[in-house]
Design a protein around this motif. Structure first.
Motif, short mmCIF file in Angstrom:
data_model
loop_
_atom_site.label_atom_id
_atom_site.label_comp_id
_atom_site.label_asym_id
_atom_site.label_seq_id
_atom_site.Cartn_x
_atom_site.Cartn_y
_atom_site.Cartn_z
N ARG A 157 0.45 -1.13 0.17
CA ARG A 157 -0.13 0.10 -0.16
C ARG A 157 0.62 1.36 -0.39
NH1 ARG A 157 -5.15 -0.64 0.88
NH2 ARG A 157 -5.89 -3.28 1.73
N THR A 158 2.54 1.51 0.48
CA THR A 158 3.40 2.59 0.26
C THR A 158 3.40 2.28 -1.08
OG1 THR A 158 3.70 1.98 2.34
CG2 THR A 158 5.15 3.45 1.16
N SER A 159 3.32 3.98 -1.86
CA SER A 159 4.03 4.13 -3.63
C SER A 159 5.09 3.73 -3.07
CB SER A 159 3.89 5.85 -3.14
OG SER A 159 2.06 6.45 -3.05
N ASN A 160 5.52 3.22 -4.45
CA ASN A 160 6.81 2.79 -4.50
C ASN A 160 8.18 4.31 -4.65
OD1 ASN A 160 6.18 0.02 -5.09
ND2 ASN A 160 5.94 0.64 -7.96
N SER A 161 7.31 4.99 -5.52
CA SER A 161 8.14 6.37 -5.46
C SER A 161 8.58 6.98 -3.97
CB SER A 161 7.68 7.87 -6.17
OG SER A 161 6.59 8.01 -5.31
N LEU A 162 7.64 7.20 -2.98
CA LEU A 162 7.75 6.69 -1.54
C LEU A 162 9.33 5.61 -1.25
CD1 LEU A 162 5.58 7.63 1.30
CD2 LEU A 162 8.05 6.16 1.88
N GLU A 163 8.72 4.84 -1.67
CA GLU A 163 9.59 3.72 -0.83
C GLU A 163 11.05 3.86 -1.45
OE1 GLU A 163 9.99 -1.10 -1.13
OE2 GLU A 163 8.62 -0.26 -2.09
N ASN A 164 11.28 4.34 -2.86
CA ASN A 164 12.30 4.11 -3.26
C ASN A 164 13.22 5.70 -2.88
OD1 ASN A 164 14.09 4.23 -6.18
ND2 ASN A 164 13.62 6.40 -5.97
N TYR A 165 12.96 6.70 -2.68
CA TYR A 165 13.47 7.24 -1.71
C TYR A 165 13.87 7.47 -1.00
CZ TYR A 165 13.23 9.98 -6.83
OH TYR A 165 13.52 10.38 -7.70
N TYR A 166 12.80 6.44 0.29
CA TYR A 166 13.18 6.09 1.60
C TYR A 166 14.32 5.74 2.09
CZ TYR A 166 12.84 4.43 5.67
OH TYR A 166 13.67 4.01 7.18
N SER A 167 14.67 5.05 0.81
CA SER A 167 15.57 3.67 0.56
C SER A 167 16.96 4.72 0.77
CB SER A 167 15.42 2.68 -0.43
OG SER A 167 14.76 1.50 0.37
N ILE A 168 16.80 5.50 -0.46
CA ILE A 168 17.74 6.39 -0.92
C ILE A 168 18.04 7.73 0.38
CG2 ILE A 168 19.41 9.16 -2.34
CD1 ILE A 168 16.78 7.19 -4.57
N LEU A 169 17.15 8.46 1.10
CA LEU A 169 17.60 8.93 2.02
C LEU A 169 18.37 8.27 3.43
CD1 LEU A 169 17.17 11.55 3.06
CD2 LEU A 169 14.44 11.35 3.92
N MET A 170 17.87 7.60 3.66
CA MET A 170 17.89 6.69 4.77
C MET A 170 18.84 5.98 4.15
SD MET A 170 16.08 8.58 6.67
CE MET A 170 16.66 7.58 8.07
N ASP A 171 19.49 5.94 4.05
CA ASP A 171 20.83 4.31 3.24
C ASP A 171 21.64 4.34 4.21
OD1 ASP A 171 23.25 3.37 2.58
OD2 ASP A 171 22.66 3.31 -0.14
N ASP A 172 22.02 3.24 5.06
CA ASP A 172 22.51 3.06 6.17
C ASP A 172 24.73 3.76 5.65
OD1 ASP A 172 21.27 2.10 7.70
OD2 ASP A 172 21.29 0.11 7.31
#
Length: 225
Positions: A157-172
């Motif tokens: 249910r989470t938007s793909n674009s949100l998931e993509n940029y979240y992964s970029i922002l929060m990259d360890d």
């Protein structure tokens, strides 16, 4: 924070030079409207992104600005309210204060988004940038996670674009938990959601500042799998 598909929820951050102890604000809607990104969080599906507001009094009356929510307990509405400007550690009001550790986590999320150029140091953004709505949704998701919400970035249910940029922002590998945005505060009002708000430093203080990166003991926010 209740920002369901049926009912928008909001938070605000000021982009100006207001130095008062209170500020009058009115929520006008989430950027993108029904096209805003969605996020599965706390067992529900919510719009996540840049929240638009206007000042309703003072020198900036009628001026608009955008921000992010830091309160998952109350609804926002368009009636407007007088908000008290407080440290993030003292939010939410009412409720149990977040404390400095959570306040630092929230600030780090915002400061990293600034460093990436997604928003400026007043929390405003170029709405014409590539995937503006996805980036703003990712910032909001990370902020909600920072104060303990059960964020399901990988949910269908989470938007793909949100998931993509979240992964970029929060990259360890790239997220810097020591970054801080100067002047980042909260605005709080009973019966309204609490919001982020930037209180600018005096003009002379801006020389050579911007973001502080030397605070120790702050944990990197890790992605939920």
């Amino acid at each position: 924070m209740k920002t369901s598909i049926a009912m928008f929820a909001v938070c605000a951050v000021a982009a100006g030079s207001v130095l008062a102890d209170t500020v009058d604000l009115r929520y006008t809607g989430i950027a993108g409207g029904t096209g805003a990104t969605t996020l599965r969080v706390e067992g529900g599906t919510y719009y996540a992104g840049h929240m638009n507001h206007v000042f309703t009094s003072g020198d900036r009356q009628g001026e608009s600005f955008s921000t992010f929510c830091i309160d998952f307990a109350e609804h926002a509405n368009t009636s407007g309210a007088t908000y008290e400007i407080v440290d993030i550690a003292d939010a939410p009001m009412p409720g149990t204060p977040y404390g400095q550790v959570i306040a630092d986590r929230i600030n780090a999320v915002v400061a990293n988004a600034v460093a990436m150029g997604w928003i400026d140091n007043k929390l405003q953004a170029d709405t014409n940038q590539t995937d503006y709505l996805g980036k703003m949704g990712a910032i909001q998701a990370a902020i909600w996670e920072a104060f303990g919400s059960d964020v399901e970035v990988g949910n269908y249910r989470t938007s793909n674009s949100l998931e993509n940029y979240y992964s970029i922002l929060m990259d360890d590998e790239t997220f810097d938990s020591s970054l801080r945005l100067n002047g980042l505060k909260a605005v709080v009002a009973e019966g309204q959601q609490d919001m982020l708000y930037v209180v600018p430093l005096p003009p002379a203080a801006f020389a050579g500042l911007g973001m502080l990166g030397t605070i120790a003991g702050v944990r990197t926010i890790r992605r939920r799998k």
